[in-house]
Design an enzyme around this catalytic site. Structure first.
Site, PDB file in Angstrom:
ATOM      1  N   ALA A   1      52.506  99.336  10.810  1.00  0.00           N
ATOM      2  CA  ALA A   1      51.622  99.864   9.768  1.00  0.00           C
ATOM      3  C   ALA A   1      51.059  98.731   8.925  1.00  0.00           C
ATOM      4  CB  ALA A   1      52.389 100.857   8.901  1.00  0.00           C
TER       5      ALA A   1
ATOM      6  N   CYS B   1      60.484 105.977  12.208  1.00  0.00           N
ATOM      7  CA  CYS B   1      60.113 105.479  10.878  1.00  0.00           C
ATOM      8  C   CYS B   1      61.168 105.880   9.835  1.00  0.00           C
ATOM      9  CB  CYS B   1      58.732 105.997  10.467  1.00  0.00           C
ATOM     10  SG  CYS B   1      58.245 105.365   8.853  1.00  0.00           S
TER      11      CYS B   1
ATOM     12  N   ASN C   1      63.444  96.884  21.857  1.00  0.00           N
ATOM     13  CA  ASN C   1      62.720  96.440  20.660  1.00  0.00           C
ATOM     14  C   ASN C   1      63.714  96.000  19.581  1.00  0.00           C
ATOM     15  OD1 ASN C   1      61.388  97.994  17.814  1.00  0.00           O
ATOM     16  ND2 ASN C   1      60.495  96.143  18.679  1.00  0.00           N
ATOM     17  N   GLY C   2      63.350  94.898  18.936  1.00  0.00           N
ATOM     18  CA  GLY C   2      64.142  94.394  17.815  1.00  0.00           C
ATOM     19  C   GLY C   2      64.591  92.967  18.032  1.00  0.00           C
ATOM     20  N   ASP C   3      64.115  92.075  17.145  1.00  0.00           N
ATOM     21  CA  ASP C   3      64.569  90.678  17.112  1.00  0.00           C
ATOM     22  C   ASP C   3      64.123  89.830  18.295  1.00  0.00           C
ATOM     23  OD1 ASP C   3      65.747  91.337  14.757  1.00  0.00           O
ATOM     24  OD2 ASP C   3      67.789  91.395  15.523  1.00  0.00           O
TER      25      ASP C   3
HETATM   26  C1  FMN Z   1      55.591  96.353   7.994  1.00  0.00           C
HETATM   27  C2  FMN Z   1      56.093  97.137   9.194  1.00  0.00           C
HETATM   28  C3  FMN Z   1      55.402  98.262   9.587  1.00  0.00           C
HETATM   29  C4  FMN Z   1      55.852  99.013  10.694  1.00  0.00           C
HETATM   30  N1  FMN Z   1      55.134 100.110  11.101  1.00  0.00           N
HETATM   31  C5  FMN Z   1      55.545 100.797  12.197  1.00  0.00           C
HETATM   32  C6  FMN Z   1      54.777 101.889  12.704  1.00  0.00           C
HETATM   33  O1  FMN Z   1      53.688 102.219  12.203  1.00  0.00           O
HETATM   34  N2  FMN Z   1      55.276 102.566  13.771  1.00  0.00           N
HETATM   35  C7  FMN Z   1      56.462 102.214  14.390  1.00  0.00           C
HETATM   36  O2  FMN Z   1      56.886 102.845  15.356  1.00  0.00           O
HETATM   37  N3  FMN Z   1      57.184 101.164  13.938  1.00  0.00           N
HETATM   38  C8  FMN Z   1      56.750 100.452  12.891  1.00  0.00           C
HETATM   39  N4  FMN Z   1      57.458  99.357  12.486  1.00  0.00           N
HETATM   40  C9  FMN Z   1      58.641  98.938  13.257  1.00  0.00           C
HETATM   41  C10 FMN Z   1      58.281  97.929  14.348  1.00  0.00           C
HETATM   42  O3  FMN Z   1      57.388  98.480  15.298  1.00  0.00           O
HETATM   43  C11 FMN Z   1      59.550  97.463  15.093  1.00  0.00           C
HETATM   44  O4  FMN Z   1      60.208  98.575  15.629  1.00  0.00           O
HETATM   45  C12 FMN Z   1      60.536  96.718  14.185  1.00  0.00           C
HETATM   46  O5  FMN Z   1      59.861  95.836  13.304  1.00  0.00           O
HETATM   47  C13 FMN Z   1      61.547  95.936  15.019  1.00  0.00           C
HETATM   48  O6  FMN Z   1      60.908  95.041  15.897  1.00  0.00           O
HETATM   49  P1  FMN Z   1      60.767  93.447  15.584  1.00  0.00           P
HETATM   50  O7  FMN Z   1      62.168  92.923  15.364  1.00  0.00           O
HETATM   51  O8  FMN Z   1      60.102  92.875  16.812  1.00  0.00           O
HETATM   52  O9  FMN Z   1      59.969  93.308  14.332  1.00  0.00           O
HETATM   53  C14 FMN Z   1      57.027  98.617  11.399  1.00  0.00           C
HETATM   54  C15 FMN Z   1      57.700  97.451  10.987  1.00  0.00           C
HETATM   55  C16 FMN Z   1      57.252  96.706   9.912  1.00  0.00           C
HETATM   56  C17 FMN Z   1      58.012  95.462   9.510  1.00  0.00           C
END
Ligand code: FMN
Length: 306
Positions: free
Chosen positions: A16, A98, A197-199
């Site tokens: 988002a 979310c 997904n994650g990290d």
């Molecule tokens: C600012 C922000 C906005 C996010 N918005 C969404 C979203 O709109 N839909 C969603 O499924 N996940 C959303 N996420 C989660 C990410 O898609 C992801 O699952 C999460 O950050 C973990 O992955 P990463 O470690 O690669 O960041 C958001 C994360 C952040 C930090």
């Protein structure tokens, strides 16, 4: 539109406020196999919110276009997927992860982890247009209630074509480490493709995540912000004379093709704060970026520092 979708590879997450048309374009140009819009409200679409439709701009650079919707009422989900603004998308993803209180309070996002029958009905409702429907969710509400395997199986039974599991609970929000071992259990338990997904922040963590989980693909969110090259690094695509500045300008100019300059100027500051991550003098770059008021100011910051 791809005939049948092979759910695998490295994909750019829904984020988002960040997964705008420009960010999706540069991610795809650098190798992201699928790209997701940020979450958009099913109800917002049905009631014709212009702001919602604005989030759904796409370019032909995106290989597999995924739109992420959220909602808690099957009626609005089935109406939303029929909306004209969704025609160009290949995949419909439902947000069931979310953790934001405003969303959870409405029974949306990760609230659906606590109502599996409704989550299943939502998946079935999204399938009315015949496009693949995928689900992105978290491990559970908290560490005492990890339900990722049962939830994954339930999504498969409801007809989901693939799932993405974020290895954190709702209570964790974005803190702590993602638990890839729990995602490995999901991968073992279902027959549909699973994305970890994650990290994942570089090629090493990508390889570790894939080895730990045996997943079909990986989704990257924060690791790709300000760093679209992460996709080519992971895929071993060599880019001769790579220019971050060129990617930044492509991102900016793509946003300007679709949105009002004032909107872009305001939104691009936070992208610049990511683009300068790790650079010398990043504090000053961020200060200058946040002080920008117009597109010309933004361009001056780019020219000065990148
Ligand atoms: C600012 C922000 C906005 C996010 N918005 C969404 C979203 O709109 N839909 C969603 O499924 N996940 C959303 N996420 C989660 C990410 O898609 C992801 O699952 C999460 O950050 C973990 O992955 P990463 O470690 O690669 O960041 C958001 C994360 C952040 C930090």
């Amino acid at each position: 539109m791809p005939q049948s979708i092979d759910f695998k590879g490295v994909v750019f997450a829904p984020i988002a406020g960040y997964s705008d048309v420009g960010a999706r374009k540069v991610s795809a140009m650098r190798g992201a196999d699928m790209t997701y819009t940020e979450m958009v409200s099913a109800k917002g679409l049905v009631y014709g919110s212009e702001k919602t439709e604005d989030l759904l701009r796409t370019t032909d650079s995106e290989k597999i276009k995924c739109v992420q919707i959220f909602g808690s009422e099957p009626y609005y989900i089935s109406k939303a997927v029929e909306h004209k603004a969704l025609e160009k998308f290949d995949v419909i993803d439902i947000n069931m992860g979310c953790p934001v209180p405003k969303i959870v309070k409405n029974g949306e996002g990760s609230a659906l982890l606590e109502n599996i029958p409704l989550a299943q009905e939502i998946v079935r409702s999204a399938k009315v247009v015949g496009k693949p429907v995928t689900v992105k969710y978290r491990l559970g509400v908290n560490a005492q209630n990890i339900i990722a395997v049962d939830f994954g199986k339930a999504m498969q039974d409801a007809g989901a074509s693939a799932i993405t599991v974020h290895g954190r609970t709702r209570e964790q929000m974005y803190a702590g480490k993602a638990d890839w071992q729990e995602i490995a259990k999901v991968k073992k338990a279902v027959n549909i493709p699973v994305f970890v997904n994650g990290d994942i922040v570089d090629k090493t963590s990508y390889q570790e995540a894939m080895t730990a989980t045996g997943c079909d693909g990986a989704m990257i969110a924060r690791g790709a912000l300000g760093n679209p090259k992460i996709f080519s690094d992971i895929k071993g695509i060599d880019i001769e004379n790579y220019s971050l500045k060129q990617d930044i300008l492509t991102h900016l100019n793509t946003m300007l093709e679709f949105h009002h300059p004032n909107f872009v100027a305001c939104n691009f500051k936070k992208h610049l704060a990511y683009y300068c991550r790790g650079m010398r003098g990043q504090r000053q770059i961020k200060l200058d970026a946040y002080a920008s008021k117009t597109i010309d100011d933004i361009r001056r910051v780019i020219d000065r520092y990148f």
